[in-house]
Design a protein around this motif. Structure first.
Motif, PDB file in Angstrom:
ATOM      1  N   UNK A  99       1.658   9.252  -6.024  1.00 23.33           N
ATOM      2  CA  UNK A  99       1.396  10.583  -5.568  1.00 23.33           C
ATOM      3  C   UNK A  99       2.514  11.072  -6.246  1.00 23.33           C
ATOM      4  N   UNK A 100       3.421  10.463  -7.113  1.00 22.59           N
ATOM      5  CA  UNK A 100       4.740  10.763  -7.786  1.00 22.59           C
ATOM      6  C   UNK A 100       4.550  11.092  -9.132  1.00 22.59           C
ATOM      7  N   UNK A 101       2.713  10.835  -9.532  1.00 19.65           N
ATOM      8  CA  UNK A 101       2.796  10.251 -10.864  1.00 19.65           C
ATOM      9  C   UNK A 101       3.613   8.995 -11.773  1.00 19.65           C
ATOM     10  N   UNK A 102       3.541   8.235 -11.223  1.00 11.03           N
ATOM     11  CA  UNK A 102       4.913   7.359 -11.665  1.00 11.03           C
ATOM     12  C   UNK A 102       3.426   6.055 -11.934  1.00 11.03           C
ATOM     13  N   UNK A 103       3.729   4.940 -12.311  1.00 12.75           N
ATOM     14  CA  UNK A 103       2.300   3.808 -12.687  1.00 12.75           C
ATOM     15  C   UNK A 103       2.830   2.307 -12.446  1.00 12.75           C
ATOM     16  N   UNK A 149       0.524  -1.317   0.152  1.00 11.90           N
ATOM     17  CA  UNK A 149      -0.171  -0.378  -0.324  1.00 11.90           C
ATOM     18  C   UNK A 149       0.906   1.025  -0.030  1.00 11.90           C
ATOM     19  N   UNK A 150       2.169   1.128   0.911  1.00 10.21           N
ATOM     20  CA  UNK A 150       2.421   2.554   1.213  1.00 10.21           C
ATOM     21  C   UNK A 150       3.480   3.132  -0.026  1.00 10.21           C
ATOM     22  N   UNK A 151       3.911   1.495  -1.080  1.00 12.20           N
ATOM     23  CA  UNK A 151       4.973   1.879  -2.988  1.00 12.20           C
ATOM     24  C   UNK A 151       4.026   2.656  -3.490  1.00 12.20           C
ATOM     25  N   UNK A 152       2.552   1.716  -3.170  1.00 10.76           N
ATOM     26  CA  UNK A 152       1.550   2.363  -4.380  1.00 10.76           C
ATOM     27  C   UNK A 152       1.396   3.869  -4.206  1.00 10.76           C
ATOM     28  N   UNK A 153       0.498   3.810  -3.230  1.00  3.62           N
ATOM     29  CA  UNK A 153       0.629   5.096  -3.228  1.00  3.62           C
ATOM     30  C   UNK A 153       1.349   5.933  -2.799  1.00  3.62           C
ATOM     31  N   UNK A 154       3.040   6.389  -2.819  1.00  2.00           N
ATOM     32  CA  UNK A 154       3.727   7.042  -2.943  1.00  2.00           C
ATOM     33  C   UNK A 154       4.437   6.628  -4.975  1.00  2.00           C
ATOM     34  N   UNK A 155       3.767   6.187  -5.087  1.00  3.56           N
ATOM     35  CA  UNK A 155       4.846   6.191  -6.633  1.00  3.56           C
ATOM     36  C   UNK A 155       3.209   7.081  -7.105  1.00  3.56           C
TER      37      UNK A 155
END
Length: 674
Positions: free
Chosen positions: A179-183, A171-177
């Protein structure tokens, strides 16, 4: 930052102990523990604050529920105090990405794979190899734990284990990615993000440690030291090169990593194990000859020594283990005056394919890297020349100063950006030489060669495989002038103006298919010369086949012979020549403060006696080994050390030449200058 010398005879003392074992540490005797280590010539032992099971081994006030349930003493503190009384340092171990207890209590902290499964050991299989994500609140748990260590225990150093980038979809990695506009569904984006997360963690943890202790050593372990770590090199006080040959690393891993790590300007420590196989192999013993070879190779490559062991759950140290280790460490201690402050003398740089990949870990080392190191560290096969070259080399990344080397090797898969192309051009213009193979030298998109200096144009994959090389002239010295099979498909290239073909590929009658085949393996040569196989333009020689990958796979001697011939053309006066078997290893180090060079000669032969790995049982002596070293000034003495026996020598044509009457395992020879 710590400035004192790194201890040179270390023990890494594992203590991963199950909650289902009673009497943890009950038989620990502090004085006997420290006395056993001291008698074995040990000057540092890494002991455990917390293990992969998740249990603590000291009196923790912050997490009393995590103290091992069957531990009734302040074990780590007793270990430290007993060892300090003997002058033995005690770095403290804790685990980072493996903690079985936390993975069970906090599954939301566990790395999630792209398939949605928790990464690591499945729930109904034995093992604590379930990875925790350092982009979760788990980091706060780690900080509280490490703060307690630093504030309550004498801390010579911290060994932070299992610290590697993860492809995480928690959850934490997906959310940060997002938020940074990463897929997060993009694998490459996740891998790059995983490296960013890990580097941020190491930077932050190192800064946190320094807030509380400005002197202790810091090392983050991932089981492999490679170019990925250059951008975070400031967080390390030194590098520990975990490399148990019988534990999956093999006998080529340490030479490769040591030759790279020593270019990073920090102390390096080689780490093998006392185990017959690998970590956790209780009540097993490495053959003494194998342990000698591994430790003496560390000395020859400029590293300090560390041997891994595991303390019995009772806390009782095994005296027989330390009889074994002590028998080797006594020799290491005796040899150390000729190793202290030593600097490797090198003439070749091997550009590491790892520098162009996000992958890490000893299991991800490119095959061509191992093939190149294997080829270069072996003496060239005997020829008519007086002595075989033993090339002195480093493994480097693209940040290295190429001008420090006479030859640069690009093994099989080195892509060349416009920036790297400019550096390579400058290197050639300044008198350097390049040996490249297969796809090395291609532009990043693979559309063609990035440097006109290669003297070739890419046409595509070779139309035939296997094909054959019929060597002749200098590139074929020592080989019969007949076809030699090249098992792996190469590239088809066209020679441009200014280049010459040193050898051509010959075609088979046809490629092997379901309706066109001949005999058991491959179709023989039809005798028709086809496309270039080896090309030279000035001081650049190119092989169209993946010769280094091929050598790693099945070691055809003709591949090595042709590469050695190419190097002889580019480097006709190598630093070191010997007359001895290809099983001999030799390095040359300088000790500037003592105005001397040290030649290390090592002869042990690893054998595949079981199915799983190589081992060493015998020392096979060599007699009357001739050595020739290119020297910069007049030689005063040549002395076998540490026995302090002078040897007769001759100086001619800028070289010193001498004969070693007996080489039994390892011999150091000091060349002392006037």
């Amino acid at each position: 930052m710590m400035t004192q010398e790194l201890p040179s005879r270390q023990i890494h003392l594992d203590f991963h102990t199950s909650e289902h074992i009673a009497g943890i540490g009950a038989a620990f005797e502090p004085e006997a523990f420290a006395d056993t280590l001291a008698k074995a010539h040990v000057n540092s032992v890494t002991c455990f604050a917390r293990c992969h099971h998740g249990w603590f081994y000291y009196d923790t006030k912050a997490f009393p529920e995590m103290r091992h349930p069957h531990l009734t003493r302040d074990l780590l503190r007793e270990q430290i105090e007993a060892c300090h009384a003997q002058g033995i340092q005690v770095p403290i171990y804790t685990s980072i990405e493996w903690d079985y207890a936390m993975s069970r209590q906090h599954p939301d902290w566990v790395v999630v794979g792209p398939d949605g499964r928790l990464e690591g050991t499945p729930p109904y299989e034995p093992g604590f190899y379930r990875y925790l994500c350092v982009n979760t609140p788990y980091v706060e748990y780690l900080k509280a734990h490490i703060h307690e260590i630093l504030s309550t225990l004498p801390t010579d150093g911290l060994f932070l284990d299992i610290v590697k980038p993860m492809d995480c979809s928690c959850y934490y990695c997906r959310a940060e990615m997002e938020a940074e506009g990463l897929d997060p569904s993009d694998k490459e984006a996740r891998k790059q993000f995983g490296v960013k997360v890990l580097n941020r963690f190491m930077d932050g943890m190192a800064a946190f440690i320094r807030e509380h202790n400005t002197e202790c050593r810091i090392f983050f372990n991932a089981g492999h030291i490679g170019p990925r770590l250059r951008e975070v090199s400031s967080v390390f006080t030194h590098y520990e090169l975990e490399s148990l040959p019988s534990g999956g690393w093999g006998y080529l891993h340490f030479p490769l990593t040591a030759r790279y790590a020593r270019t990073l300007n920090k102390n390096i420590l080689g780490m093998t194990g006392k185990f017959h196989t690998s970590w956790g192999d209780f009540h097993s013993f490495k053959n003494r000859q194998a342990l000698e070879f591994e430790c003496f190779t560390m000395l020859a490559l400029g590293a300090k020594c560390s041997v891994g062991d595991q303390l019995h759950p009772s806390g009782r140290i095994c005296p027989h283990t330390y009889d074994l280790i002590g028998s080797v460490y006594a020799q290491v201690e005796e040899k150390e005056p000729w190793c202290k402050g030593a600097e490797p003398l090198t003439e070749i740089a091997v550009l590491s394919p790892e520098a162009f990949s996000l992958d890490g870990g000893h299991n991800a080392v490119p095959t061509e890297s191992f093939g190149c190191v294997a080829m270069l560290q072996e003496p060239a096969s005997p020829t008519d020349m007086p002595g075989q070259p033993v090339y002195q080399f480093n493994v480097v990344d693209s940040h290295e100063d190429f001008s420090a080397y006479r030859v640069l090797v690009l093994p099989d898969t080195i892509p060349v950006s416009s920036e790297l192309a400019k550096r390579l051009q400058d290197y050639l213009e300044q008198g350097g030489a390049i040996l490249a193979s297969y796809k090395s030298g291609l532009r990043l998109d693979g559309s063609g060669f990035a440097l006109v200096e290669f003297g070739i144009r890419l046409k595509g994959d070779a139309p035939y495989s296997p094909d054959f090389i019929k060597p002749s002239g200098p590139i074929g010295a020592g080989l019969p002038e007949t076809e030699h099979v090249m098992y792996m498909r190469g590239l088809e290239v066209k020679v441009e103006k200014g280049a010459k073909v040193l050898a051509k590929a010959t075609e088979p009658y046809f490629n092997r298919t379901f309706d066109h085949f001949c005999s058991h393996l491959h179709t023989p040569s039809a005798g028709k010369e086809a496309y270039p196989a080896v090309v030279q333009r000035g001081k650049l020689i190119y092989f169209a086949h993946p010769v280094f990958t091929q050598y790693r796979r099945n070691a055809p001697s003709w591949c090595k012979r042709m590469v050695m011939n190419a190097l002889n053309m580019l480097l006709p006066d190598p630093l070191l020549r010997i007359e001895g078997p290809t099983t001999l290893r030799a390095t040359v180090n300088a000790q500037p403060a003592q105005n001397r060079w040290i030649v290390h000669l090592i002869h042990y032969i690893p054998e595949r006696r079981g199915e799983a790995f190589d081992t060493i049982e015998d020392i096979i002596p060599l007699y009357d080994v001739s050595v020739s070293v290119r020297t910069p000034k007049q030689v005063k003495r040549v002395v076998c050390q540490p026995v302090n026996v002078q040897m007769p020598f001759e100086e001619r044509s800028g070289r010193v030449e001498f004969i070693i009457p007996l080489l039994e395992g390892h011999q150091m020879v000091a060349i002392e200058y006037a």
